[in-house]
Design a protein around this motif. Sequence first.
Motif, PDB file in Angstrom:
ATOM      1  N   GLY A  53       0.770  -1.229   0.000  1.00 44.22           N
ATOM      2  CA  GLY A  53       0.000   0.000   0.000  1.00 44.22           C
ATOM      3  C   GLY A  53       0.805   1.285   0.000  1.00 44.22           C
ATOM      4  N   HIS A  54       2.081   1.226  -0.340  1.00 43.08           N
ATOM      5  CA  HIS A  54       2.901   2.431  -0.288  1.00 43.08           C
ATOM      6  C   HIS A  54       3.502   2.797  -1.641  1.00 43.08           C
ATOM      7  CE1 HIS A  54       2.767   1.447   4.048  1.00 43.08           C
ATOM      8  NE2 HIS A  54       2.678   2.750   4.128  1.00 43.08           N
ATOM      9  N   ASP A  55       2.844   2.406  -2.698  1.00 42.07           N
ATOM     10  CA  ASP A  55       3.362   2.736  -4.027  1.00 42.07           C
ATOM     11  C   ASP A  55       3.512   4.241  -4.212  1.00 42.07           C
ATOM     12  OD1 ASP A  55       3.563   0.085  -4.842  1.00 42.07           O
ATOM     13  OD2 ASP A  55       1.553   0.055  -5.726  1.00 42.07           O
ATOM     14  N   ASP A  56       2.557   5.021  -3.673  1.00 46.69           N
ATOM     15  CA  ASP A  56       2.636   6.470  -3.808  1.00 46.69           C
ATOM     16  C   ASP A  56       3.853   7.036  -3.088  1.00 46.69           C
ATOM     17  OD1 ASP A  56       1.512   5.800  -1.327  1.00 46.69           O
ATOM     18  OD2 ASP A  56       0.187   7.542  -1.278  1.00 46.69           O
ATOM     19  N   VAL A  57       4.149   6.518  -1.908  1.00 51.85           N
ATOM     20  CA  VAL A  57       5.312   6.979  -1.142  1.00 51.85           C
ATOM     21  C   VAL A  57       6.601   6.597  -1.861  1.00 51.85           C
ATOM     22  CG1 VAL A  57       6.594   6.682   1.018  1.00 51.85           C
ATOM     23  CG2 VAL A  57       4.104   6.987   1.067  1.00 51.85           C
ATOM     24  N   PHE A  58       6.668   5.349  -2.336  1.00 54.77           N
ATOM     25  CA  PHE A  58       7.865   4.923  -3.066  1.00 54.77           C
ATOM     26  C   PHE A  58       8.049   5.771  -4.328  1.00 54.77           C
ATOM     27  CE2 PHE A  58       7.295   0.421  -1.193  1.00 54.77           C
ATOM     28  CZ  PHE A  58       8.041   0.764  -0.080  1.00 54.77           C
ATOM     29  N   ALA A  59       6.964   6.027  -5.045  1.00 47.41           N
ATOM     30  CA  ALA A  59       7.051   6.840  -6.264  1.00 47.41           C
ATOM     31  C   ALA A  59       7.499   8.259  -5.935  1.00 47.41           C
ATOM     32  CB  ALA A  59       5.699   6.849  -6.982  1.00 47.41           C
ATOM     33  N   ALA A  60       6.976   8.818  -4.843  1.00 49.19           N
ATOM     34  CA  ALA A  60       7.349  10.178  -4.444  1.00 49.19           C
ATOM     35  C   ALA A  60       8.833  10.258  -4.103  1.00 49.19           C
ATOM     36  CB  ALA A  60       6.495  10.627  -3.259  1.00 49.19           C
ATOM     37  N   LEU A  61       9.322   9.290  -3.334  1.00 51.54           N
ATOM     38  CA  LEU A  61      10.734   9.298  -2.953  1.00 51.54           C
ATOM     39  C   LEU A  61      11.631   9.035  -4.156  1.00 51.54           C
ATOM     40  CD1 LEU A  61      10.474   7.495   0.499  1.00 51.54           C
ATOM     41  CD2 LEU A  61      10.873   9.932   0.075  1.00 51.54           C
TER      42      LEU A  61
END
Length: 167
Positions: A29-37
């Motif tokens: 559930g952290h694809d958005d965080v990984f993409a942002a970083l």
Amino acid sequence: VAISLARLAPERVASLMVADIAPVAYEHGHDDVFAALDNVRQGQPKNRREADNLLGEHVDSRPTRLFLATNLIRNEDNVMALRVGLDHIKQGYSDIIGVPDGEQPYEGPTLVLRGGDSHYVADDMLPALRDVLPRARVVTLKNAGHWLHADQPEAFQQAVMAFIDAQ
């Protein structure tokens, strides 16, 4: 990690504080965080404002972006860079979202803080939480999501200090 340590070596843990996580397996559930970083890493921003703009392409929540920005440092090329091993975190993600290690419950004093707007410690997870952390005091922080220390820093600090003072 903390719950696993408490279960595997309870003699080494005097008390436990858990921030918005239950001892259950989670879905990715952290694809958005990984993409942002990744976006920040590739964009090589010169300052925090540029970094925030890059983070904002994938993460809408300003408190979450501010929290993610705590992982940034200025490197030798004078650009903002990650100080965490993002690739290692991604590689170990399946372990991170899995059930904590250990077979026995942790019987020590425990504080579990959960965000009132978060799904990470939902009411239906409380029986599993009680099986693993039977002495847990569950405190819900209103108007907080999963990043409750970013969403409600004062309430988070007050709950933590009250738990520490009671030990």
